[in-house]
Design a protein around this motif. Sequence first.
Motif, PDB file in Angstrom:
ATOM      1  N   GLU A 123      -8.362   0.712  -3.770  1.00 49.09           N
ATOM      2  CA  GLU A 123      -8.196   1.035  -2.344  1.00 49.09           C
ATOM      3  C   GLU A 123      -7.596  -0.159  -1.611  1.00 49.09           C
ATOM      4  O   GLU A 123      -7.902  -1.305  -1.945  1.00 49.09           O
ATOM      5  CB  GLU A 123      -9.590   1.389  -1.778  1.00 49.09           C
ATOM      6  CG  GLU A 123      -9.658   1.595  -0.297  1.00 49.09           C
ATOM      7  CD  GLU A 123      -8.787   2.757   0.180  1.00 49.09           C
ATOM      8  OE1 GLU A 123      -8.885   3.869  -0.374  1.00 49.09           O
ATOM      9  OE2 GLU A 123      -7.992   2.534   1.107  1.00 49.09           O
ATOM     10  N   ASP A 124      -6.771   0.123  -0.606  1.00 47.48           N
ATOM     11  CA  ASP A 124      -6.164  -0.972   0.152  1.00 47.48           C
ATOM     12  C   ASP A 124      -6.744  -1.154   1.547  1.00 47.48           C
ATOM     13  O   ASP A 124      -6.418  -2.143   2.208  1.00 47.48           O
ATOM     14  CB  ASP A 124      -4.647  -0.767   0.265  1.00 47.48           C
ATOM     15  CG  ASP A 124      -4.308   0.437   1.126  1.00 47.48           C
ATOM     16  OD1 ASP A 124      -4.764   1.548   0.789  1.00 47.48           O
ATOM     17  OD2 ASP A 124      -3.613   0.278   2.137  1.00 47.48           O
ATOM     18  N   ASP A 155      -6.451   5.674  -4.679  1.00 49.04           N
ATOM     19  CA  ASP A 155      -5.773   5.928  -3.412  1.00 49.04           C
ATOM     20  C   ASP A 155      -4.257   6.012  -3.672  1.00 49.04           C
ATOM     21  O   ASP A 155      -3.777   5.555  -4.722  1.00 49.04           O
ATOM     22  CB  ASP A 155      -6.100   4.780  -2.449  1.00 49.04           C
ATOM     23  CG  ASP A 155      -5.501   4.982  -1.072  1.00 49.04           C
ATOM     24  OD1 ASP A 155      -5.279   6.142  -0.672  1.00 49.04           O
ATOM     25  OD2 ASP A 155      -5.257   3.968  -0.387  1.00 49.04           O
ATOM     26  N   ASP A 201      -1.457   5.807  -0.692  1.00 49.39           N
ATOM     27  CA  ASP A 201      -0.703   4.923   0.203  1.00 49.39           C
ATOM     28  C   ASP A 201      -1.276   3.509   0.163  1.00 49.39           C
ATOM     29  O   ASP A 201      -2.468   3.302   0.386  1.00 49.39           O
ATOM     30  CB  ASP A 201      -0.715   5.485   1.624  1.00 49.39           C
ATOM     31  CG  ASP A 201       0.026   6.820   1.698  1.00 49.39           C
ATOM     32  OD1 ASP A 201       1.106   6.916   1.095  1.00 49.39           O
ATOM     33  OD2 ASP A 201      -0.491   7.759   2.319  1.00 49.39           O
ATOM     34  N   GLY A 202      -0.423   2.548  -0.147  1.00 54.42           N
ATOM     35  CA  GLY A 202      -0.857   1.157  -0.260  1.00 54.42           C
ATOM     36  C   GLY A 202      -1.362   0.811  -1.652  1.00 54.42           C
ATOM     37  O   GLY A 202      -1.683  -0.350  -1.923  1.00 54.42           O
ATOM     38  N   LYS A 234     -13.177   7.057   5.263  1.00 54.14           N
ATOM     39  CA  LYS A 234     -12.981   7.398   3.859  1.00 54.14           C
ATOM     40  C   LYS A 234     -14.196   6.991   3.020  1.00 54.14           C
ATOM     41  O   LYS A 234     -14.643   7.753   2.157  1.00 54.14           O
ATOM     42  CB  LYS A 234     -11.737   6.666   3.369  1.00 54.14           C
ATOM     43  CG  LYS A 234     -11.100   7.258   2.170  1.00 54.14           C
ATOM     44  CD  LYS A 234      -9.718   6.650   2.063  1.00 54.14           C
ATOM     45  CE  LYS A 234      -9.150   6.873   0.719  1.00 54.14           C
ATOM     46  NZ  LYS A 234      -7.828   6.234   0.595  1.00 54.14           N
TER      47      LYS A 234
HETATM   48 MG   LIG Z   1      -4.378   3.510   1.383  1.00 52.06          MG
END
Ligand SMILES: [Mg+2]
Length: 167
Positions: free
Chosen positions: A115-116, A4, A6-7, A98
């Motif tokens: 993953e966040d 991923d 973002d994060g 997702k």
């Molecule tokens: Mg993310």
Amino acid sequence: MLVDIDGVLNPLRRPHRRFRRHRVAPDGHALNVWLDVRHGRMLRDLAADTGAELVWATYWRDEANVWIGPRLGLPELPFVPVPPFPGIEEGGTFGSWKARHVAAWTRDRPFVWFEDEPDAAASLAAEPGVGDHLLVGVDPVRGLTEAHIASAATWLSARPLPPAVTG
Ligand SMILES: [Mg+2]
């Protein structure tokens, strides 16, 4: 190995001086991201050490290859085609939406996923027919760390290698 952005590669705020701000414009939307070029090397080394393939799993989709990969020294990577999140009113969350598309794309293949989204693991486990996997949960404030890479390496090295492709 699903990655991923973002994060994970782009934390919510700058966690360390190694992170540099980059001005990017995926799909024409200008924004700033924080990137640590060391992440590129960590992921490349992990792929080389384990024989696993790096794949983007992000709402950036193939824009990741334009705006993020080159800044981290990553080659062009395949990506999970995650459609735009339809919205809370449609049911679900960013993580469950997702997870549904990750499950569909990976089919029964084994994978690691950095993953966040906090509900991604439970959402993935609820998907029918999903392959053997390790979801490495990342704190979006800190982003990807050496400990996450080590977890993935341990899990991948305990698996039998896929048959070599010949010819
Ligand atoms: Mg993310």
